[in-house]
Design a protein around this motif. Structure first.
Motif, PDB file in Angstrom:
ATOM      1  N   LYS A  73       0.870  -1.179   0.000  1.00  8.58           N
ATOM      2  CA  LYS A  73       0.000   0.000   0.000  1.00  8.58           C
ATOM      3  C   LYS A  73       0.905   1.226   0.000  1.00  8.58           C
ATOM      4  O   LYS A  73       1.837   1.324   0.809  1.00  8.58           O
ATOM      5  CB  LYS A  73      -0.895   0.011   1.244  1.00  8.58           C
ATOM      6  N   MET A  74       0.623   2.189  -0.880  1.00  9.05           N
ATOM      7  CA  MET A  74       1.547   3.304  -1.061  1.00  9.05           C
ATOM      8  C   MET A  74       0.803   4.621  -1.245  1.00  9.05           C
ATOM      9  O   MET A  74      -0.080   4.738  -2.101  1.00  9.05           O
ATOM     10  CB  MET A  74       2.449   3.036  -2.263  1.00  9.05           C
ATOM     11  N   VAL A  75       1.170   5.608  -0.429  1.00  5.96           N
ATOM     12  CA  VAL A  75       0.657   6.970  -0.556  1.00  5.96           C
ATOM     13  C   VAL A  75       1.764   7.824  -1.162  1.00  5.96           C
ATOM     14  O   VAL A  75       2.887   7.854  -0.647  1.00  5.96           O
ATOM     15  CB  VAL A  75       0.244   7.540   0.815  1.00  5.96           C
ATOM     16  N   VAL A  76       1.473   8.508  -2.268  1.00  8.01           N
ATOM     17  CA  VAL A  76       2.500   9.269  -2.986  1.00  8.01           C
ATOM     18  C   VAL A  76       2.133  10.755  -3.004  1.00  8.01           C
ATOM     19  O   VAL A  76       1.164  11.163  -3.646  1.00  8.01           O
ATOM     20  CB  VAL A  76       2.677   8.736  -4.423  1.00  8.01           C
ATOM     21  N   GLY A  77       2.950  11.531  -2.306  1.00  3.04           N
ATOM     22  CA  GLY A  77       2.777  12.980  -2.306  1.00  3.04           C
ATOM     23  C   GLY A  77       3.726  13.676  -3.246  1.00  3.04           C
ATOM     24  O   GLY A  77       3.596  14.885  -3.483  1.00  3.04           O
ATOM     25  N   ALA A  97      -2.286  -4.272  -5.205  1.00  4.74           N
ATOM     26  CA  ALA A  97      -1.655  -3.324  -4.293  1.00  4.74           C
ATOM     27  C   ALA A  97      -2.599  -2.138  -4.074  1.00  4.74           C
ATOM     28  O   ALA A  97      -3.711  -2.093  -4.612  1.00  4.74           O
ATOM     29  CB  ALA A  97      -0.324  -2.856  -4.876  1.00  4.74           C
ATOM     30  N   GLY A  98      -2.145  -1.176  -3.285  1.00  2.00           N
ATOM     31  CA  GLY A  98      -2.927   0.036  -3.053  1.00  2.00           C
ATOM     32  C   GLY A  98      -2.093   1.252  -3.388  1.00  2.00           C
ATOM     33  O   GLY A  98      -0.950   1.380  -2.931  1.00  2.00           O
ATOM     34  N   LEU A  99      -2.618   2.153  -4.214  1.00  2.00           N
ATOM     35  CA  LEU A  99      -1.916   3.386  -4.582  1.00  2.00           C
ATOM     36  C   LEU A  99      -2.861   4.566  -4.398  1.00  2.00           C
ATOM     37  O   LEU A  99      -3.938   4.601  -4.990  1.00  2.00           O
ATOM     38  CB  LEU A  99      -1.438   3.318  -6.035  1.00  2.00           C
ATOM     39  N   LEU A 100      -2.458   5.506  -3.571  1.00  2.00           N
ATOM     40  CA  LEU A 100      -3.219   6.742  -3.338  1.00  2.00           C
ATOM     41  C   LEU A 100      -2.274   7.905  -3.608  1.00  2.00           C
ATOM     42  O   LEU A 100      -1.233   8.033  -2.960  1.00  2.00           O
ATOM     43  CB  LEU A 100      -3.743   6.786  -1.904  1.00  2.00           C
ATOM     44  N   TYR A 101      -2.603   8.726  -4.593  1.00  2.00           N
ATOM     45  CA  TYR A 101      -1.721   9.821  -4.994  1.00  2.00           C
ATOM     46  C   TYR A 101      -2.471  11.148  -4.923  1.00  2.00           C
ATOM     47  O   TYR A 101      -3.703  11.188  -4.959  1.00  2.00           O
ATOM     48  CB  TYR A 101      -1.188   9.591  -6.409  1.00  2.00           C
ATOM     49  N   GLY A 102      -1.712  12.228  -4.828  1.00  2.00           N
ATOM     50  CA  GLY A 102      -2.342  13.544  -4.813  1.00  2.00           C
ATOM     51  C   GLY A 102      -1.299  14.627  -4.972  1.00  2.00           C
ATOM     52  O   GLY A 102      -0.158  14.479  -4.532  1.00  2.00           O
ATOM     53  N   THR A 103      -1.683  15.715  -5.613  1.00  2.00           N
ATOM     54  CA  THR A 103      -0.765  16.845  -5.737  1.00  2.00           C
ATOM     55  C   THR A 103      -0.705  17.650  -4.448  1.00  2.00           C
ATOM     56  O   THR A 103       0.242  18.425  -4.247  1.00  2.00           O
ATOM     57  CB  THR A 103      -1.185  17.772  -6.889  1.00  2.00           C
TER      58      THR A 103
END
Length: 228
Positions: A73-77, A97-103
């Motif tokens: 699981k990955m949060v990408v800032g 998998a888990g992918l959560l991204y945001g600007t």
């Protein structure tokens, strides 16, 4: 929860601090320890519930490939990699998998996006011209900021305006200010978000990690921020 933070910049350090404040176990890797994602072996990544990336555009794609390939699981800032988003989404879905991204992981900025969309929709046939000004600290690597690009896209989509110009400034240690202007011959409407510190970004990222820990798939923070 065990959280791995990639990046020891100002935001990354604050993410680690806030994660610890919220009761999570935290491990931080800086760029020297993780050159070319070399530290992100499957056994190492498996020791964490969520990975949070606040690195740099040249590092983040390698980090995502390494982590998502293990089903993590990955949060990408980190921003500046969205040309690879279709590939990363496909990888996350293929590996469950888990992918959560945001600007931007600030709740206030997310509300600004909503208000900007409303401005664009309401003013699209009323003779207004849109423009954006963004100001950040001198060490920020990308210009314009990912937040400014998202803001422009939101307005362009809602208004049909072909291209919203963005002016970028880099001054001192400014954590971030974004100003959207809609101007006509009759008047001017201004929407501003000013950050006083990086805490809003960091706290949003940690809360996003908590949300993602029980999910798989690919998510844009714009679409889920009200749930965290």
């Amino acid at each position: 929860m065990r959280i791995l933070v990639l990046g020891q910049g100002k935001t990354g350090k604050l993410v680690a601090t806030i994660a610890a404040e919220r009761g999570h176990g935290v491990h931080v890797l800086d760029a020297k320890e993780n050159a070319h994602a070399s530290a992100l072996t499957p056994p190492f990544v498996a020791g964490f519930d969520v990975v949070i990336d606040f690195t740099a555009p040249e590092a983040v794609v390698q980090n995502m490939r390494a982590c998502l390939a293990t089903g993590a699981k990955m949060v990408v800032g980190t921003t500046g990699w969205y040309d690879k988003l279709p590939d990363m989404r496909a990888l996350a879905e293929r590996k469950q998998a888990g992918l959560l991204y945001g600007t931007n992981f600030s709740i206030g900025v997310q509300v600004m996006f909503q208000l900007a969309a409303k401005m664009g929709e309401s003013l699209k046939n009323a003779g207004y011209k849109f423009s954006i000004e963004e100001t950040h600290h001198v060490t920020k690597l990308d210009a314009p900021s990912g937040t400014a690009i998202t803001l422009a896209t939101v307005v362009e989509t809602a208004s049909g305006y072909q291209r919203v110009p963005i002016e970028s400034k880099r001054e001192g240690d400014a954590p971030g200010t974004h100003v959207l202007v809609a101007q006509s011959e009759a008047d001017k409407l201004t929407l501003t978000h000013e950050s006083f510190s990086r805490r809003g970004f960091a706290e949003g990222a940690v809360r996003a990690a908590e949300w993602l820990s029980s999910r798989t798939g690919c998510y844009d923070f714009q679409h889920i921020y009200t749930q965290i």
